[in-house]
Scaffold this motif. Sequence first.
Motif, PDB file in Angstrom:
ATOM      1  N   LEU A 119       0.818  -1.213   0.000  1.00 44.71           N
ATOM      2  CA  LEU A 119       0.000   0.000   0.000  1.00 44.71           C
ATOM      3  C   LEU A 119       0.852   1.264   0.000  1.00 44.71           C
ATOM      4  O   LEU A 119       0.623   2.182  -0.797  1.00 44.71           O
ATOM      5  CB  LEU A 119      -0.938  -0.004   1.207  1.00 44.71           C
ATOM      6  CG  LEU A 119      -2.045  -1.067   1.202  1.00 44.71           C
ATOM      7  CD1 LEU A 119      -2.842  -1.014   2.498  1.00 44.71           C
ATOM      8  CD2 LEU A 119      -2.962  -0.883   0.007  1.00 44.71           C
ATOM      9  N   THR A 120       1.837   1.325   0.894  1.00 45.43           N
ATOM     10  CA  THR A 120       2.627   2.556   0.997  1.00 45.43           C
ATOM     11  C   THR A 120       3.505   2.766  -0.234  1.00 45.43           C
ATOM     12  O   THR A 120       3.651   3.898  -0.708  1.00 45.43           O
ATOM     13  CB  THR A 120       3.507   2.546   2.259  1.00 45.43           C
ATOM     14  OG1 THR A 120       4.404   1.426   2.217  1.00 45.43           O
ATOM     15  CG2 THR A 120       2.661   2.476   3.512  1.00 45.43           C
ATOM     16  N   ALA A 121       4.074   1.688  -0.761  1.00 41.48           N
ATOM     17  CA  ALA A 121       4.913   1.825  -1.951  1.00 41.48           C
ATOM     18  C   ALA A 121       4.071   2.205  -3.164  1.00 41.48           C
ATOM     19  O   ALA A 121       4.475   3.043  -3.983  1.00 41.48           O
ATOM     20  CB  ALA A 121       5.666   0.526  -2.218  1.00 41.48           C
ATOM     21  N   ALA A 177      14.666  18.188   6.291  1.00 46.45           N
ATOM     22  CA  ALA A 177      15.758  17.668   7.118  1.00 46.45           C
ATOM     23  C   ALA A 177      15.325  16.427   7.891  1.00 46.45           C
ATOM     24  O   ALA A 177      16.039  15.414   7.926  1.00 46.45           O
ATOM     25  CB  ALA A 177      16.249  18.748   8.077  1.00 46.45           C
ATOM     26  N   PHE A 178      14.152  16.485   8.493  1.00 47.51           N
ATOM     27  CA  PHE A 178      13.669  15.342   9.263  1.00 47.51           C
ATOM     28  C   PHE A 178      13.330  14.162   8.349  1.00 47.51           C
ATOM     29  O   PHE A 178      13.586  13.003   8.695  1.00 47.51           O
ATOM     30  CB  PHE A 178      12.448  15.740  10.089  1.00 47.51           C
ATOM     31  CG  PHE A 178      12.769  16.662  11.237  1.00 47.51           C
ATOM     32  CD1 PHE A 178      14.036  16.691  11.790  1.00 47.51           C
ATOM     33  CD2 PHE A 178      11.804  17.504  11.759  1.00 47.51           C
ATOM     34  CE1 PHE A 178      14.347  17.538  12.841  1.00 47.51           C
ATOM     35  CE2 PHE A 178      12.098  18.362  12.814  1.00 47.51           C
ATOM     36  CZ  PHE A 178      13.374  18.382  13.355  1.00 47.51           C
ATOM     37  N   ALA A 179      12.753  14.460   7.180  1.00 49.21           N
ATOM     38  CA  ALA A 179      12.435  13.384   6.237  1.00 49.21           C
ATOM     39  C   ALA A 179      13.707  12.709   5.741  1.00 49.21           C
ATOM     40  O   ALA A 179      13.764  11.480   5.610  1.00 49.21           O
ATOM     41  CB  ALA A 179      11.630  13.935   5.057  1.00 49.21           C
ATOM     42  N   CYS A 194       9.218   4.334   2.206  1.00 50.80           N
ATOM     43  CA  CYS A 194       8.703   4.788   0.901  1.00 50.80           C
ATOM     44  C   CYS A 194       7.992   6.139   0.968  1.00 50.80           C
ATOM     45  O   CYS A 194       8.369   7.076   0.244  1.00 50.80           O
ATOM     46  CB  CYS A 194       7.792   3.716   0.299  1.00 50.80           C
ATOM     47  SG  CYS A 194       8.683   2.303  -0.383  1.00 50.80           S
ATOM     48  N   PRO A 195       6.959   6.306   1.796  1.00 50.33           N
ATOM     49  CA  PRO A 195       6.277   7.611   1.808  1.00 50.33           C
ATOM     50  C   PRO A 195       7.140   8.739   2.354  1.00 50.33           C
ATOM     51  O   PRO A 195       7.011   9.891   1.915  1.00 50.33           O
ATOM     52  CB  PRO A 195       5.051   7.361   2.699  1.00 50.33           C
ATOM     53  CG  PRO A 195       5.405   6.187   3.535  1.00 50.33           C
ATOM     54  CD  PRO A 195       6.300   5.341   2.688  1.00 50.33           C
ATOM     55  N   ILE A 196       8.025   8.422   3.296  1.00 48.17           N
ATOM     56  CA  ILE A 196       8.902   9.460   3.850  1.00 48.17           C
ATOM     57  C   ILE A 196       9.866   9.964   2.783  1.00 48.17           C
ATOM     58  O   ILE A 196      10.087  11.176   2.632  1.00 48.17           O
ATOM     59  CB  ILE A 196       9.669   8.913   5.069  1.00 48.17           C
ATOM     60  CG1 ILE A 196       8.698   8.656   6.222  1.00 48.17           C
ATOM     61  CG2 ILE A 196      10.767   9.881   5.498  1.00 48.17           C
ATOM     62  CD1 ILE A 196       9.330   7.993   7.423  1.00 48.17           C
ATOM     63  N   ILE A 197      10.428   9.039   2.010  1.00 47.36           N
ATOM     64  CA  ILE A 197      11.361   9.431   0.953  1.00 47.36           C
ATOM     65  C   ILE A 197      10.623  10.159  -0.171  1.00 47.36           C
ATOM     66  O   ILE A 197      11.133  11.131  -0.739  1.00 47.36           O
ATOM     67  CB  ILE A 197      12.111   8.200   0.422  1.00 47.36           C
ATOM     68  CG1 ILE A 197      13.036   7.639   1.511  1.00 47.36           C
ATOM     69  CG2 ILE A 197      12.923   8.547  -0.823  1.00 47.36           C
ATOM     70  CD1 ILE A 197      13.690   6.326   1.150  1.00 47.36           C
TER      71      ILE A 197
END
Length: 209
Positions: free
Chosen positions: A12-14, A149-151, A187-190
Amino acid sequence: MPELFQSILLTLTALLSAVWIGAARRGYGEPDQPALFCALLAFSLSAGTGACAVARQGFGLDTLEAERWLLQATLLLGLPLVGVVALTLSRQWVWSRPTWGRVVIGLCAFFELARQLGWSSEYAFALGLTSAALVFYAGILQWPARLQAFAGAAGGMLMLALMPLTGMTIGPNPLAAYEQLSLALACPIIALLLLNLPGNLREENGAPV
């Protein structure tokens, strides 16, 4: 954590990350299109890994070989591409489509060379470390923009958790049981990081190299 849950979450996230990147590409200029396509490829490989795992664990289908192949492609091609994409977008470098093609071919060629020389484990370790460092660097470079920065920091740490340590003297990865969960979170963070980097939207950046 049940493996099936991790696989479903990864799928799902990817998939959502791939759709997010694909939809966002329409708002970017031509110089950014090859880079974002490479990111789309990386997330698609991750989604394929999760989907094969769901098919095997949830429906009893014989997809183990496909799952292993897609996971290897994700770790040795997809995530390194994400690292390079993050670097180019953060530095506002303009690379042409042929240049990106050479990056993909080069990653494939170096993998095969390492395999022939018996350095597969060392190559995978070095590549994973470099990819995570590039994502981390791309995020930190945007400081004081905290979101990027945090991501970048979170994405880099999750990529480190994915590093294959099989065959290494330092032993197996203690987080190996949560490999798909780490990838699902990464995946979603990147994707968030990539879509909030400066990019190459200005004409004064010049022609692609």
